[in-house]
Design a protein around this motif. Structure first.
Motif, PDB file in Angstrom:
ATOM      1  N   PRO A 140       5.700  -0.085  -5.988  1.00 34.30           N
ATOM      2  CA  PRO A 140       5.585   1.515  -5.632  1.00 34.30           C
ATOM      3  C   PRO A 140       4.659   1.593  -4.631  1.00 34.30           C
ATOM      4  CG  PRO A 140       4.500   0.917  -7.802  1.00 34.30           C
ATOM      5  CD  PRO A 140       5.363  -0.293  -7.442  1.00 34.30           C
ATOM      6  N   LYS A 141       5.048   2.858  -3.813  1.00 33.59           N
ATOM      7  CA  LYS A 141       4.151   3.357  -2.800  1.00 33.59           C
ATOM      8  C   LYS A 141       3.207   4.311  -3.468  1.00 33.59           C
ATOM      9  CE  LYS A 141       5.781   0.593   0.426  1.00 33.59           C
ATOM     10  NZ  LYS A 141       6.484   1.351   1.746  1.00 33.59           N
ATOM     11  N   PRO A 142       1.966   4.532  -2.759  1.00 33.81           N
ATOM     12  CA  PRO A 142       1.229   5.494  -3.478  1.00 33.81           C
ATOM     13  C   PRO A 142       1.614   6.802  -3.083  1.00 33.81           C
ATOM     14  CG  PRO A 142      -0.013   4.108  -1.865  1.00 33.81           C
ATOM     15  CD  PRO A 142       1.505   3.810  -1.820  1.00 33.81           C
ATOM     16  N   ASN A 143       1.467   7.718  -4.189  1.00 30.43           N
ATOM     17  CA  ASN A 143       1.907   9.221  -4.139  1.00 30.43           C
ATOM     18  C   ASN A 143       1.048  10.075  -3.037  1.00 30.43           C
ATOM     19  OD1 ASN A 143       3.821   8.699  -6.108  1.00 30.43           O
ATOM     20  ND2 ASN A 143       2.305   9.496  -7.733  1.00 30.43           N
ATOM     21  N   SER A 144       1.850  10.452  -2.093  1.00 32.69           N
ATOM     22  CA  SER A 144       1.106  11.316  -1.110  1.00 32.69           C
ATOM     23  C   SER A 144       1.484  12.679  -1.040  1.00 32.69           C
ATOM     24  CB  SER A 144       1.109  10.594   0.374  1.00 32.69           C
ATOM     25  OG  SER A 144       2.639  10.617   0.750  1.00 32.69           O
ATOM     26  N   GLU A 145       2.490  13.032  -1.637  1.00 36.28           N
ATOM     27  CA  GLU A 145       2.982  14.460  -1.778  1.00 36.28           C
ATOM     28  C   GLU A 145       3.175  14.717  -3.122  1.00 36.28           C
ATOM     29  OE1 GLU A 145       5.378  14.274   2.658  1.00 36.28           O
ATOM     30  OE2 GLU A 145       6.608  14.183   0.644  1.00 36.28           O
TER      31      GLU A 145
END
Length: 313
Positions: A140-145
């Motif tokens: 998973p990619k980091p939550n930025s939104e």
């Protein structure tokens, strides 16, 4: 226009239909044209547009199909305006394949039709989703939104928050929005059974902690039964609405997102939030499950109609 009703259809319904506008999204996925390929031989599609995030090489040779680069939601509104304003009919049919669209694109279409004052008597929209074969989740990619979906403003209240989260099969998405919003109460939805059981097995494994912690507030729904899902969400909304501000965060399959969006149109106090990684997203090939399986809803908007229900049977 007002949302009159919705119902779920089988793909076999489409034979000899006239579709004034067909919309889909073009990207890296292998299911981009699955619905178009199924519809076009036996139905008359007057105008077909592939909405693109970036330059897209269209592999289909069809005189009625064009690609349009979408930089903002106004471009989608312009496409709809052109078709609607030029029509000399009392009603038109639009087919929206949202399988590869971002949430904000098909939410924009729903909000446009719900808020637009037009001269047509009725607009019938077929919202279609092409299920995909299983592919293992990536890191998973980091939550930025973590924010409300654009297009609708819900007036803040002093009520505590109630959060309804639909899980996806990637890790760490749900925890992020729960920590961010800090709701007084939260409910977890997820798909079970799925068309391929690997989806639900992976989801339950990657979300085991949150499922255990909130086991009393977990709701499962069959992947292909939108009526069941709509009833579960509606029942929960009426249970919560007087005491809480209701927020839905659809992190899982797009049909859940679609039903949530329709509910937010019917019930103005429902807010829809998204969790994303901006442009740094994981890309999946998303090969169609097969060439015959689609989840299709017929949704009708009509002038001067007041309704108390959105049945999806």
């Amino acid at each position: 226009m007002e949302l009159k009703y919705g119902k779920q259809l089988d793909i076999s319904h489409f034979s000899g239909e006239i579709i004034d506008l067909f919309l889909c999204a073009g990207n890296h996925e292998k299911r981009v044209f699955t619905a178009f390929d199924k519809l076009s031989p036996n139905n008359k599609i007057l105008k077909a547009i592939v909405l693109c995030y970036k330059q897209f090489d269209c592999t289909i040779q069809n005189d009625n199909l064009t690609t349009v680069l979408i930089n903002n939601h106004n471009h989608i509104y312009e496409i709809l305006n052109e078709v609607i304003n030029k029509s000399d009919k009392e009603e038109i049919n639009i087919f929206v394949d949202y399988s590869c669209m971002t949430k904000s694109w098909y939410y924009s279409i729903i909000l446009y039709l719900s808020n637009k004052e037009i001269s047509l008597k009725r607009i019938k929209v077929y919202f279609s989703y092409t299920p995909s074969k299983y592919s293992p989740p990536q890191e998973p990619k980091p939550n930025s939104e973590i924010e409300p979906l654009p297009g609708k403003y819900v007036v803040p209240t002093d009520k505590p928050k109630a959060l309804i989260v639909c899980l996806g099969y990637e890790q760490n998405k749900a925890e992020g929005i729960i920590e961010h919003l800090d709701p007084k109460i939260s409910y977890i939805f997820y798909t079970k059974p799925t068309l391929d059981h690997q989806f639900e097995e992976t989801l339950e494994s990657n979300n085991s902690t949150i499922l255990e912690e909130r086991c009393k507030h977990v709701v499962t729904f069959p992947f292909q039964d939108l009526l069941y899902l709509e009833r579960e969400l509606t029942s929960l909304y009426f249970k919560l609405k007087d005491e809480y501000s209701v927020i839905i965060a659809p992190l899982g399959p797009k049909p859940f997102t679609f039903i949530s969006m329709l509910m937010s149109v019917k019930y103005n106090d429902i807010d829809i939030w998204r969790v994303g990684s901006g442009s740094n997203i994981n890309e999946y090939p998303r090969e169609p499950f097969d060439q015959e399986t689609f989840i299709i809803s017929e949704v009708v908007w009509q002038n001067n109609v007041i309704t108390d229900a959105i049945p999806l049977a």
